[in-house]
Structure formats: structure tokens, C-alpha cells
Design a protein around this motif. Structure first.
Motif, mmCIF file in Angstrom:
data_model
loop_
_atom_site.group_PDB
_atom_site.id
_atom_site.type_symbol
_atom_site.label_atom_id
_atom_site.label_comp_id
_atom_site.label_asym_id
_atom_site.label_seq_id
_atom_site.Cartn_x
_atom_site.Cartn_y
_atom_site.Cartn_z
ATOM 1 N N ASP A 375 38.620 42.543 25.668
ATOM 2 C CA ASP A 375 38.583 41.170 25.171
ATOM 3 C C ASP A 375 37.596 40.344 25.995
ATOM 4 O OD1 ASP A 375 39.853 38.875 23.563
ATOM 5 O OD2 ASP A 375 40.098 38.215 25.663
ATOM 6 N N TRP A 376 36.652 39.691 25.326
ATOM 7 C CA TRP A 376 35.626 38.957 26.037
ATOM 8 C C TRP A 376 36.191 37.754 26.782
ATOM 9 C CZ3 TRP A 376 31.652 38.566 28.789
ATOM 10 C CH2 TRP A 376 30.948 37.373 28.960
ATOM 11 N N ASP A 377 37.101 37.014 26.195
ATOM 12 C CA ASP A 377 37.636 35.832 26.872
ATOM 13 C C ASP A 377 38.334 36.213 28.172
ATOM 14 O OD1 ASP A 377 36.692 34.068 24.975
ATOM 15 O OD2 ASP A 377 38.522 34.179 23.749
ATOM 16 N N ALA A 378 39.109 37.295 28.133
ATOM 17 C CA ALA A 378 39.790 37.746 29.353
ATOM 18 C C ALA A 378 38.780 38.230 30.387
ATOM 19 C CB ALA A 378 40.785 38.851 29.014
ATOM 20 N N ALA A 379 37.772 38.940 29.906
ATOM 21 C CA ALA A 379 36.751 39.457 30.818
ATOM 22 C C ALA A 379 35.951 38.310 31.435
ATOM 23 C CB ALA A 379 35.829 40.408 30.076
ATOM 24 N N ARG A 380 35.618 37.330 30.643
ATOM 25 C CA ARG A 380 34.815 36.206 31.130
ATOM 26 C C ARG A 380 35.539 35.446 32.228
ATOM 27 N NH1 ARG A 380 32.092 31.637 27.122
ATOM 28 N NH2 ARG A 380 30.726 30.688 28.698
ATOM 29 N N ALA A 381 36.845 35.359 32.119
ATOM 30 C CA ALA A 381 37.621 34.663 33.153
ATOM 31 C C ALA A 381 37.508 35.363 34.506
ATOM 32 C CB ALA A 381 39.086 34.569 32.719
ATOM 33 N N CYS A 382 37.243 36.668 34.482
ATOM 34 C CA CYS A 382 37.137 37.438 35.733
ATOM 35 C C CYS A 382 35.870 37.093 36.515
ATOM 36 C CB CYS A 382 37.131 38.933 35.429
ATOM 37 S SG CYS A 382 38.615 39.550 34.629
ATOM 38 N N LEU A 383 34.902 36.489 35.858
ATOM 39 C CA LEU A 383 33.634 36.201 36.525
ATOM 40 C C LEU A 383 33.778 35.179 37.648
ATOM 41 C CD1 LEU A 383 31.262 36.095 33.408
ATOM 42 C CD2 LEU A 383 31.665 37.998 34.982
ATOM 43 N N ARG A 384 34.866 34.438 37.627
ATOM 44 C CA ARG A 384 35.099 33.443 38.678
ATOM 45 C C ARG A 384 35.846 34.032 39.878
ATOM 46 N NH1 ARG A 384 36.382 30.693 33.842
ATOM 47 N NH2 ARG A 384 38.617 31.011 34.195
ATOM 48 N N ASP A 385 36.285 35.291 39.750
ATOM 49 C CA ASP A 385 37.084 35.945 40.791
ATOM 50 C C ASP A 385 36.169 36.792 41.687
ATOM 51 O OD1 ASP A 385 38.894 37.293 42.351
ATOM 52 O OD2 ASP A 385 40.110 38.041 40.685
ATOM 53 N N GLU A 386 36.172 36.499 42.981
ATOM 54 C CA GLU A 386 35.311 37.221 43.926
ATOM 55 C C GLU A 386 36.056 38.325 44.677
ATOM 56 O OE1 GLU A 386 31.834 36.362 45.057
ATOM 57 O OE2 GLU A 386 31.919 35.601 42.998
ATOM 58 N N SER A 387 37.286 38.619 44.304
ATOM 59 C CA SER A 387 38.084 39.580 45.066
ATOM 60 C C SER A 387 37.524 41.005 44.982
ATOM 61 C CB SER A 387 39.534 39.565 44.585
ATOM 62 O OG SER A 387 39.622 39.939 43.217
ATOM 63 N N TRP A 388 36.690 41.292 43.999
ATOM 64 C CA TRP A 388 36.112 42.623 43.859
ATOM 65 C C TRP A 388 35.244 43.012 45.054
ATOM 66 C CZ3 TRP A 388 30.816 42.799 44.015
ATOM 67 C CH2 TRP A 388 30.133 41.614 43.719
ATOM 68 N N ARG A 389 34.733 42.032 45.771
ATOM 69 C CA ARG A 389 33.813 42.333 46.868
ATOM 70 C C ARG A 389 34.467 43.165 47.967
ATOM 71 N NH1 ARG A 389 29.014 39.714 46.316
ATOM 72 N NH2 ARG A 389 28.977 37.946 44.846
ATOM 73 N N ALA A 390 35.730 42.900 48.252
ATOM 74 C CA ALA A 390 36.416 43.658 49.301
ATOM 75 C C ALA A 390 36.559 45.130 48.898
ATOM 76 C CB ALA A 390 37.792 43.049 49.578
ATOM 77 N N GLU A 391 36.874 45.366 47.639
ATOM 78 C CA GLU A 391 37.016 46.747 47.166
ATOM 79 C C GLU A 391 35.679 47.486 47.199
ATOM 80 O OE1 GLU A 391 37.951 49.124 42.999
ATOM 81 O OE2 GLU A 391 38.944 47.195 43.356
ATOM 82 N N VAL A 392 34.633 46.810 46.775
ATOM 83 C CA VAL A 392 33.305 47.421 46.758
ATOM 84 C C VAL A 392 32.847 47.754 48.177
ATOM 85 C CG1 VAL A 392 30.871 46.920 46.302
ATOM 86 C CG2 VAL A 392 32.590 46.470 44.547
ATOM 87 N N GLU A 393 33.135 46.878 49.115
ATOM 88 C CA GLU A 393 32.782 47.133 50.499
ATOM 89 C C GLU A 393 33.565 48.326 51.051
ATOM 90 O OE1 GLU A 393 31.231 47.105 54.309
ATOM 91 O OE2 GLU A 393 30.471 46.343 52.390
ATOM 92 N N GLN A 394 34.846 48.434 50.682
ATOM 93 C CA GLN A 394 35.641 49.579 51.128
ATOM 94 C C GLN A 394 35.090 50.878 50.539
ATOM 95 O OE1 GLN A 394 38.310 49.512 53.439
ATOM 96 N NE2 GLN A 394 37.764 51.683 53.353
#
Length: 437
Positions: A375-394
């Protein structure tokens, strides 16, 4: 959408299409025939490079198989810009060369260190003398084997073969400098590389492309129809693997090699029952590791050739470096929660590397998201969330701990490999001990 995003897919599709490649080859072949020139293959050898040692072992056989003028050159290691993680690269290259040698029956043992510098210099001198005597292809494999495994035998080994005295230091330095300049002019940066009529082929991994080309041109000698080192074959039918382990799949959304292997990885997981855990890392250039122009150019052309062999769409590119990669990565946790991890990774990679979709625009990213069944609306809301950076760094930290730094990389049990052309090693580890092994 920027002008660059509009033009890049059109230009890349033309430059990397199979039709363009074949037209270019045909033009060069016509010129060769008109000028009554022989087939000329250049080879660039780095004396302390494990992949060059493997390649040297097959040169005599290669020259016997094809009617070519074979011209070897001695070169230095790649510049820092082309090998930003040099120490990791050196250590991994030795391990990988041992694995590759076992696969193809070429002896190479990783002794845990590079050859002695003075012995490498002496081998350089011997190899230049062999070039001058037009005997490089018959001696390089033996000399490389001695350098890596029995350096004390180099001087003893060379005398019975009536090779002239080793070249002097200034002659070697002048030859290497000229060869480095030629390699740079022709557009490459590595050792163990072949150059023929406008195209580069790295090591025994890509020799099958050169062999096919020479065979199509009628340059093979009578009876030669096979390939010295054919690419690995993927599983096509299910294999029962007891308690199948997880495949850790380190992914970059900006990696063309990741783009052409992703579906194969997921299919391997499906056929063996092995779960695939996709672990996104940021691209090298976004991790402060430079990628020079000649490296980018070779990788794109090489990925296109490899994709063609596997029947994988590739070449209509809209480079997602920077913001598009970050936007795409931000949506990944949502795709995983929805059980659409594989579909999303495939949709993003196919979108930017084969369909020319601009993932930096909402319109383009929406196409990628919806093509993955999200769903695009749900996915678009994720763009404001920066929590992915910690996982990517790990993920990056874990990948480095495996002795790897580039993508795509894979780990199954204790086997960790780098490169889309090493999926065979993961497949072999998965089916080890089964009837399919």
C-alpha cells in the motif's frame, strides 16, 4: 523529475543493450578483416594477485585453443580509489582464489600472507624475460605456483627451461609503467584481465564470455567447442535439505550485481527450503568508499553481459544513489512486516536497474511499492521514520566481521562469499551431503 533522471534510462538502455554490443563487435570485426589483422588478445598480469595466479595456470591451454596473437603485460595493483578496502580485499582474494581453484582443479593454497616482496620482484624479472622470449603463456603458471607455494624453487626451476637471465630492475619498472598506462587508457584497473577488441574480461570467472566470442568469430582451433570455465548452474528442481540454514543476503539497492542475482538467491531459498534474510547496507559511495569512473563503467558492462547469460532483464538504469536509496531503504521494514520482503527487494532492483524508474520521485517509488503488492499510503508514511539507519549500520558491521565489505554478499553456516558469481558456493554448501551434491 530531473533531466538526468529522464535521460539516464534512455542512454543506458542504448549503451548496455545486447543489440548495441553486438553491433559494436560486428563493426570491430569488419575493421579487423578489412585491415587483415589477426585476433589480438591482451592480458594484464599482477604478480602478487591470487586471481592472476589462477589465470596464469590456464594461459597455455587458452593459447592452444584459439588462433590469436597473445600479448601479456605486467601491471601494478589497482590504485587506492579502485581498491578502497585494500587489506580486506587482499585477504579475501586469497581465500576466494583457493575456493575457486578447488572448483576448477587449479592448485592454489591460501597461506595466510602475501608472497615475499623480494621473491615477487624476482618473479617479475623472470616474467618479463619470458615475455621478451614470447614464452610467458608457457611459464607464467609455473612461476606463479612457485612464488605462492614454493618460492625457493623459482631459481632452480627456471634454469632447465633455458629462460634468459631475469630482466633488470629499470626494465621491469619501465615495462610496468607502460602497461599500467595502457590498462588505464583502455579502461580498466585490475590484474588477471583480458582485453579483446573493445571489451574486458576479468580472470577465469569471465573467460567464458571471451571464449564464446572467439568461437563465434571462428577463432577456435579445430575441435574446440566447450568452455574452459563454464559459469555455475543454478538449481532448477527442489532439493530436500534437512534443517535448512538461513541464507544471509547482504543487499545494496544501488548495486547492479545485486540486481542481477536477487531473484536467483530467492529461488535458491525456495528450492532448498532455506530462509533468505535480506540485509540492506548502504552503497559503497555512500559509505565513503570511492568508485572511480573506469570501475563503474566496467561493472555496468560486465553486469549486462552476465545478465544476458542468465536471461535477466537489465540495462534501463535510473541510478538510485543518494536520496532514492535512502527512501527505498526506509520502506523496507514495512515490506518485511507485511511479508513482502522478497517482492519489494525484487521490485526496487528491477525498477531502477531494468525499467528506468526514478525511485527519488513519489511517482516512481509508488510504482515500485505497488508492484510489490504494498500500500502506497502506508509505505509513504515510513519515509519520515529514520529508525532503519541503526539496522543498516548493524548489517554493515556484521558484513565486515565476515571479512566482506562489498555486495552482494552471502553467508550460509560458516561459508561467507562476495559476488553474484559466487552463488554456486552457497548452493554447494546448502546441498552438501544431499543426493543433489
Amino acid at each position: 523529475m530531473s533531466l538526468k533522471s529522464l535521460l539516464m534510462p534512455v542512454v543506458s538502455q542504448h549503451m548496455l543493450s545486447r543489440q548495441t554490443l553486438l553491433k559494436r563487435r560486428a563493426t570491430l570485426e569488419r575493421e579487423r578483416q578489412i585491415n587483415r589483422q589477426p585476433h589480438r588478445v591482451l592480458y594484464f598480469h599482477q604478480v602478487d594477485d591470487p586471481y592472476s595466479a589462477l589465470t596464469a595456470a590456464c594461459l597455455e591451454q587458452f593459447v592452444r585453443r584459439y588462433d590469436v596473437i597473445f600479448t601479456p603485460h605486467l601491471v601494478s595493483p589497482p590504485d587506492d580509489a579502485a581498491a578502497p578496502a585494500r587489506e580486506q580485499l587482499i585477504a579475501y582474494s586469497r581465500r576466494d582464489a583457493e575456493r575457486l581453484g578447488r572448483r576448477y582443479g587449479i592448485h592454489f593454497r591460501d597461506g595466510g600472507e602475501q608472497p615475499d616482496r623480494s621473491m615477487a620482484d624476482y618473479t617479475h624479472s623472470m616474467l618479463l624475460a619470458a615475455i621478451d622470449e614470447q614464452r610467458f603463456h608457457t611459464l607464467a603458471g609455473h612461476l606463479s605456483a612457485c612464488l605462492w607455494h614454493e618460492p625457493a624453487r623459482i631459481a632452480q626451476f627456471i634454469n632447465p627451461l633455458a629462460v634468459p637471465m631475469p630482466a633488470d630492475g629499470p626494465s621491469v619498472a619501465a615495462h610496468v609503467a607502460a602497461s599500467n598506462a595502457l590498462r588505464r587508457k583502455l579502461g580498466h584497473y585490475l590484474g588477471a584481465t583480458f582485453y579483446y577488441a573493445g571489451e574486458w574480461y576479468w580472470g577465469i570467472d569471465r573467460l567464458h564470455h571471451l571464449e564464446r566470442r572467439l568461437q563465434e568469430l571462428g577463432a577456435a582451433k579445430p575441435g574446440v567447442t566447450d568452455l574452459m570455465f563454464p559459469p555455475g548452474r543454478d538449481l532448477t528442481t527442489p532439493v530436500e535439505v534437512p534443517d535448512p540454514p538461513t541464507i544471509d543476503f547482504f543487499v545494496s539497492l544501488r548495486s547492479p550485481y545485486t540486481a542481477i542475482v536477487a531473484r536467483r538467491v530467492y529461488e535458491l531459498g525456495r528450492l532448498t527450503g532455506a530462509p533468505v534474510r535480506s540485509r540492506i547496507v548502504l552503497p559503497m559511495v555512500m559509505r565513503g568508499l570511492p568508485v572511480p569512473a573506469e570501475k563503474r563503467s566496467y561493472i555496468a558492462a560486465d553486469a549486462a553481459r552476465e545478465a544476458h547469460v542468465r536471461g535477466i532483464p537489465f540495462g534501463r538504469i535510473n541510478d538510485p544513489v543518494g536520496r532514492p536509496v535512502e527512501r527505498g531503504t526506509a520502506i523496507f521494514p514495512y515490506a518485511r512486516r507485511m511479508g513482502r520482503e522478497q517482492a519489494y527487494i525484487e521490485s526496487f532492483l528491477d525498477g531502477v536497474w531494468a525499467r528506468g524508474i526514478d525511485a527519488g520521485s513519489n511517482r516512481g517509488l509508488r510504482r515500485i511499492v505497488e508492484n510489490a503488492g504494498l500500500d502506497w499510503d502506508a509505505a509513504r508514511a515510513c519515509l519520515r521514520d529514520e529508525s532503519w539507519r541503526a539496522e543498516v549500520e548493524q548489517n554493515r558491521t556484521d558484513m565486515l566481521a565476515l571479512g566482506l565489505w562489498g555486495v552482494p554478499s552471502f553467508k550460509v553456516r560458516d561459508v561467507a562469499v562476495w559476488g553474484q558469481d559466487r552463488l554456486w558456493a552457497i548452493q554447494a554448501e546448502l546441498i552438501r551431503g544431499t543426493s543433489a551434491a
